[in-house]
Design a protein around this motif. Structure first.
Motif, mmCIF file in Angstrom:
data_model
loop_
_atom_site.group_PDB
_atom_site.id
_atom_site.type_symbol
_atom_site.label_atom_id
_atom_site.label_comp_id
_atom_site.label_asym_id
_atom_site.label_seq_id
_atom_site.Cartn_x
_atom_site.Cartn_y
_atom_site.Cartn_z
ATOM 1 N N GLN A 38 0.771 -1.220 -0.193
ATOM 2 C CA GLN A 38 -0.167 -0.142 0.106
ATOM 3 C C GLN A 38 0.789 0.953 0.140
ATOM 4 N N GLU A 39 1.803 1.762 1.213
ATOM 5 C CA GLU A 39 2.695 1.806 1.134
ATOM 6 C C GLU A 39 4.149 2.691 -0.449
ATOM 7 N N HIS A 41 2.334 1.729 -3.417
ATOM 8 C CA HIS A 41 1.155 2.399 -4.001
ATOM 9 C C HIS A 41 0.586 3.510 -4.560
ATOM 10 N N PHE A 42 0.876 3.812 -3.400
ATOM 11 C CA PHE A 42 0.562 5.459 -2.119
ATOM 12 C C PHE A 42 2.024 6.158 -2.758
ATOM 13 N N LEU A 43 2.924 5.899 -2.829
ATOM 14 C CA LEU A 43 4.130 7.109 -3.238
ATOM 15 C C LEU A 43 4.101 6.788 -4.891
ATOM 16 N N HIS A 44 4.185 5.689 -5.625
ATOM 17 C CA HIS A 44 3.529 5.661 -6.924
ATOM 18 C C HIS A 44 2.374 6.832 -7.227
ATOM 19 N N GLN A 45 1.416 6.438 -6.818
ATOM 20 C CA GLN A 45 0.042 7.726 -6.943
ATOM 21 C C GLN A 45 0.831 9.270 -6.042
ATOM 22 N N ALA A 46 1.245 9.457 -5.463
ATOM 23 C CA ALA A 46 1.363 10.536 -5.042
ATOM 24 C C ALA A 46 2.469 11.122 -5.849
#
Length: 120
Positions: A38-39, A41-46
């Motif tokens: 999830q981290e 994925h979050f960093l990719h989205q950020a």
């Protein structure tokens, strides 16, 4: 009062589920892996959002610059229109002045032509 406690106690007491250390460790590892995923994925989205944000800012600056240029072009266009109107009015004045002169020249040249014909 004691009757209520003795009646309710056997039914409400149930043994909590027992978990071994290995099961707990396995769950914690599973959750850690899920958290890492999830981290990521979050960093990719950020990162994507940051790129979009930069693009929006750059495009906003381009739009502002284009707007300024369009306003300059409008001012230049208005000035050119005024200059063209002035030139057209001068051209009209010249035409108004030349028309009688051209007619006068035609009359004189006709007279001169007739004079030459008479002399021959």
């Amino acid at each position: 009062f004691p009757d209520l406690v003795s009646c309710a106690a056997p039914h409400s007491l149930s043994a909590p589920p027992v978990m071994t250390y290995a099961q707990l460790e396995s769950l914690i590892n599973k959750w850690s892996l899920e958290l890492e995923d999830q981290e990521k994925h979050f960093l990719h989205q950020a990162t994507q959002v940051n790129a979009w944000d930069r693009m929006l800012i750059e495009n906003g600056e381009k739009i502002t610059s284009l707007h300024r240029e369009v306003e300059k072009v409008k001012v230049d266009q208005k000035r050119l229109d005024q200059e063209l109107d002035f030139i057209l009015s001068q051209q009209k004045e010249l035409e108004d002045l030349l028309t009688p002169l051209e007619e006068s020249v035609k009359e004189q040249s006709g007279t001169i032509y007739l004079q030459h014909a008479d002399e021959e």
